[in-house]
Motif scaffolding. Structure first.
Motif, short mmCIF file in Angstrom:
data_model
loop_
_atom_site.label_atom_id
_atom_site.label_comp_id
_atom_site.label_asym_id
_atom_site.label_seq_id
_atom_site.Cartn_x
_atom_site.Cartn_y
_atom_site.Cartn_z
N GLU A 1 -97.05 11.48 -80.48
CA GLU A 1 -96.22 12.43 -81.20
C GLU A 1 -96.78 13.83 -81.06
O GLU A 1 -97.99 14.03 -80.98
CB GLU A 1 -96.14 12.05 -82.68
CG GLU A 1 -95.40 10.75 -82.94
CD GLU A 1 -95.32 10.42 -84.41
OE1 GLU A 1 -95.90 11.19 -85.21
OE2 GLU A 1 -94.69 9.41 -84.76
N GLU B 1 -95.08 4.02 -70.79
CA GLU B 1 -96.10 4.02 -71.83
C GLU B 1 -95.67 4.89 -73.00
O GLU B 1 -94.86 5.79 -72.83
CB GLU B 1 -97.43 4.53 -71.24
CG GLU B 1 -97.96 3.65 -70.12
CD GLU B 1 -98.44 4.48 -68.94
OE1 GLU B 1 -97.77 5.46 -68.58
OE2 GLU B 1 -99.49 4.13 -68.38
N GLU B 2 -96.25 4.62 -74.13
CA GLU B 2 -95.91 5.36 -75.34
C GLU B 2 -96.41 6.79 -75.24
O GLU B 2 -97.54 7.03 -74.81
CB GLU B 2 -96.52 4.68 -76.56
CG GLU B 2 -96.13 5.33 -77.88
CD GLU B 2 -96.75 4.63 -79.07
OE1 GLU B 2 -96.61 5.13 -80.19
OE2 GLU B 2 -97.38 3.57 -78.85
N PRO C 1 -102.36 7.08 -78.26
CA PRO C 1 -101.95 6.06 -79.23
C PRO C 1 -103.01 5.01 -79.52
O PRO C 1 -103.04 4.45 -80.62
CB PRO C 1 -100.71 5.43 -78.57
CG PRO C 1 -100.15 6.51 -77.70
CD PRO C 1 -101.35 7.26 -77.19
N LYS C 2 -103.91 4.75 -78.57
CA LYS C 2 -104.92 3.69 -78.77
C LYS C 2 -106.35 4.22 -78.75
O LYS C 2 -107.29 3.44 -78.67
CB LYS C 2 -104.76 2.63 -77.68
CG LYS C 2 -103.41 1.94 -77.70
CD LYS C 2 -103.30 0.90 -76.59
CE LYS C 2 -101.94 0.23 -76.60
NZ LYS C 2 -101.82 -0.78 -75.51
N SER D 1 -90.75 12.91 -83.17
CA SER D 1 -90.25 11.96 -82.20
C SER D 1 -91.17 11.87 -80.99
O SER D 1 -91.71 12.87 -80.53
CB SER D 1 -88.84 12.37 -81.73
OG SER D 1 -88.43 11.55 -80.67
N SER D 2 -91.34 10.66 -80.50
CA SER D 2 -92.13 10.47 -79.29
C SER D 2 -91.25 9.95 -78.16
O SER D 2 -91.72 9.33 -77.22
CB SER D 2 -93.27 9.47 -79.56
OG SER D 2 -92.75 8.24 -80.00
N PHE D 3 -89.95 10.19 -78.28
CA PHE D 3 -89.00 9.71 -77.29
C PHE D 3 -88.45 10.83 -76.41
O PHE D 3 -87.34 10.74 -75.90
CB PHE D 3 -87.84 8.96 -77.98
CG PHE D 3 -88.31 7.87 -78.89
CD1 PHE D 3 -89.25 6.96 -78.46
CD2 PHE D 3 -87.81 7.76 -80.17
CE1 PHE D 3 -89.70 5.96 -79.30
CE2 PHE D 3 -88.25 6.77 -81.02
CZ PHE D 3 -89.20 5.85 -80.59
N PRO E 1 -86.04 4.75 -76.44
CA PRO E 1 -86.94 3.60 -76.38
C PRO E 1 -86.25 2.27 -76.10
O PRO E 1 -86.90 1.31 -75.71
CB PRO E 1 -87.57 3.60 -77.78
CG PRO E 1 -86.52 4.20 -78.65
CD PRO E 1 -85.84 5.24 -77.81
N GLY F 1 -102.56 6.10 -69.67
CA GLY F 1 -101.43 6.44 -70.52
C GLY F 1 -101.33 7.92 -70.78
O GLY F 1 -101.95 8.75 -70.10
#
Length: 823
Positions: free
Chosen positions: A482, A478-479, A535-536, A422-424, A441, A565
């Motif tokens: 994980e 921002e995201e 993430p990017k 989970s990334s939340f 989210p 981020g």
């Protein structure tokens, strides 16, 4: 013969009355067979029991007691032999001592035992003498300790290990009885309690037999078949619902004289929906309460036998010792009796409180966890955030799961986890607590499960508690990458891996100016690898964002952030010398970059080695006393000198490289110059442009072998003025050779250039251009002289000859700047 029985005082853990034996058990000489002991409620210390007990009282001792003769010759007096009774009672008491750490014995001080004949009971009944009531159902029995406190499970036995002998016998006997198809309750009880030396052991035998021989009847629960409830049916089928367990437990306890009560109520088990109101709902569960030592205790064989997987409609056998004599304060989190008295709490709770309580599994208590916040299962986010915090007394590893809300608490989802995807949320573990920051989210309701295991365990993490999170408005953020390694900060097992401390905690780190430094203290030399995830962020670019230095007691990781981020920085280690051992995750850090970021040309150079700066490897090969102890070197003039000592006289090689942005007029090797005298090595750099460079140091550890990397330095140059190149050096330039002047490899034309150089063992040193100019040797053993560069000469050579031959060997060459021709 006296109609009253004399009262004898003994040192025994509790006050008790002795049930009258049947008439056939009373001998002609007045001897009395003690059939059972019944604890007396509210018995005052050192006072005799006030009278006889009722005949219907259930037996509390061994169902096959030994006869107790009267003392001495005066058997007609009805006085029970003090020694014989004491030995019997002490034998049963001693059986409890290993489990309770002799506590009961230490609390006994001149307590009393009353032995009464049947005729005396009749006489007292006729005289209507007040009889002190026994501890009956629902009432709290008299405490057995002088302090008046309720005994807990740990007061009865230190751990389940004390029942190893009993448990082994029960499991073995149960298998034999099943094979022989023995379904009679009495026969089974006699078999499994054979050898039990106390009430506690008999109860344990019954409970263990139930857990191992009766499976939950899921078909009956779902209404697909008739529910089995009678003891014989349950035993024969080997399955039953909760009432089958509880009624059979009651029946079996009756066979050994243990007072047992079925307790109806609500439970947070199969079919339970979190948040549902139970006020108008009929209770759905049955468990048991037993009277031991004058005090009621709770147990649930149904929950001790295993769990129901509703998703696969199956029963999962899993022996759970937690539900044997569970403390009321822990039992109430999952079991709410219809009658308040069966809570067995000093301050009973209301049904609404039970509904709002956080659900905790047995693992929550067996692991010694403690709920810090929240104290209700339902959480509403504030600014899109909800927080959960648990305390622990023993080091533990945690993870969590956040999913869309499902009505059923026990829906069949796995109760074990290996990792968290989970990334939340952000899970951080400190020395004595765990904090989970949940960031849903989107708007909606979510189920959150927390999993844990002891730090030293290698088994999957086990579900310990659950929450429901309601998020009206999510936080715009921002995201978060994980984290497959469970938690942030140092891993619980980092110490055993050799990492003893960190410069950063488990909280998210705000990265300033796009750069971050992590320092880990180590208890022994380690090899380390680092991983940076965004993430990017492309994996190839991510490698240029890391520079690691490996020292004997410190690991340093320098991080550059090219994007805004959140980043995950993970560190993996192994013992330095154990090259065959796999790297293990030791730490994970959440980095947040929201300001300045690094441009591509500011990142670390490509092909940077795994070890920057001096460290374990350089020391291992005798390269010591470095002038620059860090792997990152900054210069504002475009020049730097790095010195160190070469104790093992290794053959060295240096390399300068950078990302190929543009090609210079001269190779980068001309901007590096190495001087080696005695044991001291000086590596000089004169950088051609502003930017980031890699300086690699290599050594040949065996003659004719390959050059092996020793360490890298990152040279960051902020000077825009190009640095001049060094002369081009040849193989004849050896250890001990020193160039004093000129220190540049590009000479001006039509100018006099002063040369000063030391060449050990040389008989002649010359500079060759248009003409050959010999240098002179001064008193300091330095060859020196003035040489004219001329015009039109492209290169000047510095050469030397030894006494063995007159041939001149080129040491180095200098370029001469060419004048532009007039048009």
């Amino acid at each position: 013969m006296s109609t009253e029985v004399a009262i004898q005082k003994f040192s025994f853990p509790f006050s008790a009355t002795v049930r009258l034996s049947q008439p056939s058990e009373v001998t002609q000489k007045g001897c009395i067979q003690v059939k059972a002991l019944q604890l007396q409620e509210n018995q005052t210390l050192n006072e005799p029991s006030p009278g006889a007990v009722h005949n219907e009282t259930q037996a509390q001792a061994d169902p096959k007691p030994a006869p107790v003769p009267a003392c001495g010759e005066d058997s007609q007096s009805g006085v029970v032999c003090r020694k014989s009774v004491f030995e019997k009672l002490t034998a049963e008491s001693e059986d409890q001592r290993p489990a309770a750490k002799r506590q009961l014995s230490s609390e006994s001080a001149a307590r009393t035992i009353t032995v009464v004949k049947k005729s005396a009971v009749r006489k007292e009944g006729e005289e209507q003498r007040p009889v002190k009531p026994k501890a009956h159902l629902g009432q709290k029995a008299a405490p057995c300790s002088a302090a008046g406190k309720r005994r807990r499970r740990k007061d009865l036995f230190s751990s389940a290990e004390v029942f190893h002998r009993v448990d082994s016998h029960v499991i073995r006997a149960g298998a034999e009885l099943k094979e022989k198809r023995v379904y009679d309750v009495k026969t089974i009880v006699q078999s499994i309690t054979h050898g039990a030396r106390s009430e506690l052991e008999k109860l344990r035998a019954i409970w263990v037999w139930l857990c191992h021989n009766i499976e939950y009847d899921l078909s009956g629960f779902l209404g697909r078949s008739e529910k089995l409830s009678s003891p014989e049916e349950v035993i024969a089928a080997g399955r039953g619902v909760c009432c089958g367990y509880s009624s059979l437990c009651t029946e079996m306890c009756r066979e050994v004289g243990i007072k047992c009560q079925e307790v109806p109520g609500h439970s947070k088990g199969v079919g339970y929906r979190q948040g549902q109101s139970l006020k108008s709902v009929k209770s759905d569960h049955l468990w048991n309460a037993v009277l031991l030592g004058g005090q009621w205790f709770l147990l649930d064989a149904c929950w001790g036998a295993g769990r129901v997987d509703m998703e696969h409609e199956s029963f999962v056998k899993r022996f759970d010792d937690f539900y044997f004599l569970t403390d009321p304060e822990e039992f109430i989190d999952s079991h709410f009796p219809d009658e308040e008295k069966w809570q067995l709490l000093d301050t009973p709770i209301a049904l609404e409180d039970f509904e709002r309580r956080v659900f905790k599994t047995s693992a929550f208590f067996t692991m010694g966890l403690r709920l810090i916040q929240p104290h209700r299962f339902h959480i509403v986010t504030e600014d899109g955030e909800a927080n959960v915090s648990l305390g622990f007394s023993r080091p533990a590893t945690f993870t969590y799961e956040i999913t869309q809300h499902r009505d059923l608490l026990h829906s069949g989802a796995s109760e074990q986890r290996e990792s968290c995807s989970s990334s939340f949320g952000l899970l951080t573990v400190s020395h004595r607590s765990m904090k989970l920051q949940l960031l849903p989210p989107a708007s909606g309701t979510y189920d959150v499960k927390v999993f844990a295991r002891p730090e030293t365990a290698t088994t999957p993490l086990i579900w310990v508690c659950s929450f429901t999170v309601e998020c009206p408005v999510p936080r715009a953020m921002e995201e978060i990458p994980e984290n497959p390694f469970l938690s942030w900060g140092l891993q619980p097992n980092a110490g055993s891996l050799g990492v003893s401390g960190s410069s950063r905690g488990s909280e998210a780190v705000e990265v300033e100016q796009g750069a971050f430094e992590l320092v880990l203290k180590t208890s022994r030399p380690l090899m380390a690898l680092c991983e940076l995830v965004h993430p990017k962020l492309d994996a190839a670019v991510a490698k240029r964002c890391l520079a690691t230095q490996i020292q004997a007691d410190v690991l340093t990781c320098n991080v550059l952030c090219p994007l805004r981020g959140f980043y995950r920085l993970s560190v993996f280690v192994r013992d330095y010398e154990k090259t065959d051992v796999k790297f293990q995750n030791a730490a994970n850090f959440l980095l947040h970059c929201k300001g300045k970021v690094m441009q591509r040309e500011e990142l670390f150079p490509p092909n940077l080695g795994s070890a920057c700066g001096p460290g374990v490897r350089t020391s291992e090969f005798g390269l010591i006393k470095f002038s620059h102890t860090a792997g990152l070197v900054s210069t504002q003039q475009g020049k730097c000198n790095i010195t160190f000592h070469n104790q093992q006289d290794l053959e060295l090689h240096t390399v300068l490289s950078r990302e190929e942005i543009k090609t210079g007029a001269l190779p980068l090797s001309r901007h590096l110059f190495c001087t080696y005298t005695d044991s001291k090595v000086t590596v000089s750099a004169s950088l051609p442009d502003a930017g980031v460079y890699r300086l690699g140091v290599y050594a040949r550890t065996a003659p004719g072998g390959d050059f092996n990397p020793m360490c890298d330095f990152v040279l960051r140059n902020s000077c825009d003025q190009p640095g001049p190149p060094f002369p081009c050096v040849y193989a004849a330039w050896r250890k001990g050779c020193v160039l004093f002047e000129p220190r540049v490899g590009l000479l001006e034309p039509d100018s006099w250039v002063r040369f000063r150089v030391r060449v050990p063992g040389a008989q002649r040193v010359s500079v060759v251009g248009d003409t050959q100019t010999d240098l002179k040797l001064n008193k300091s053993r330095v060859w020196e002289g003035e040489v004219f560069s001329g015009n039109g000469v492209q290169q000047m050579k510095l050469a030397a000859s030894s006494g063995e031959t007159s041939d001149m060997a080129v040491l180095m060459t200098f370029d001469v700047r060419q004048l532009e021709k007039d048009a």
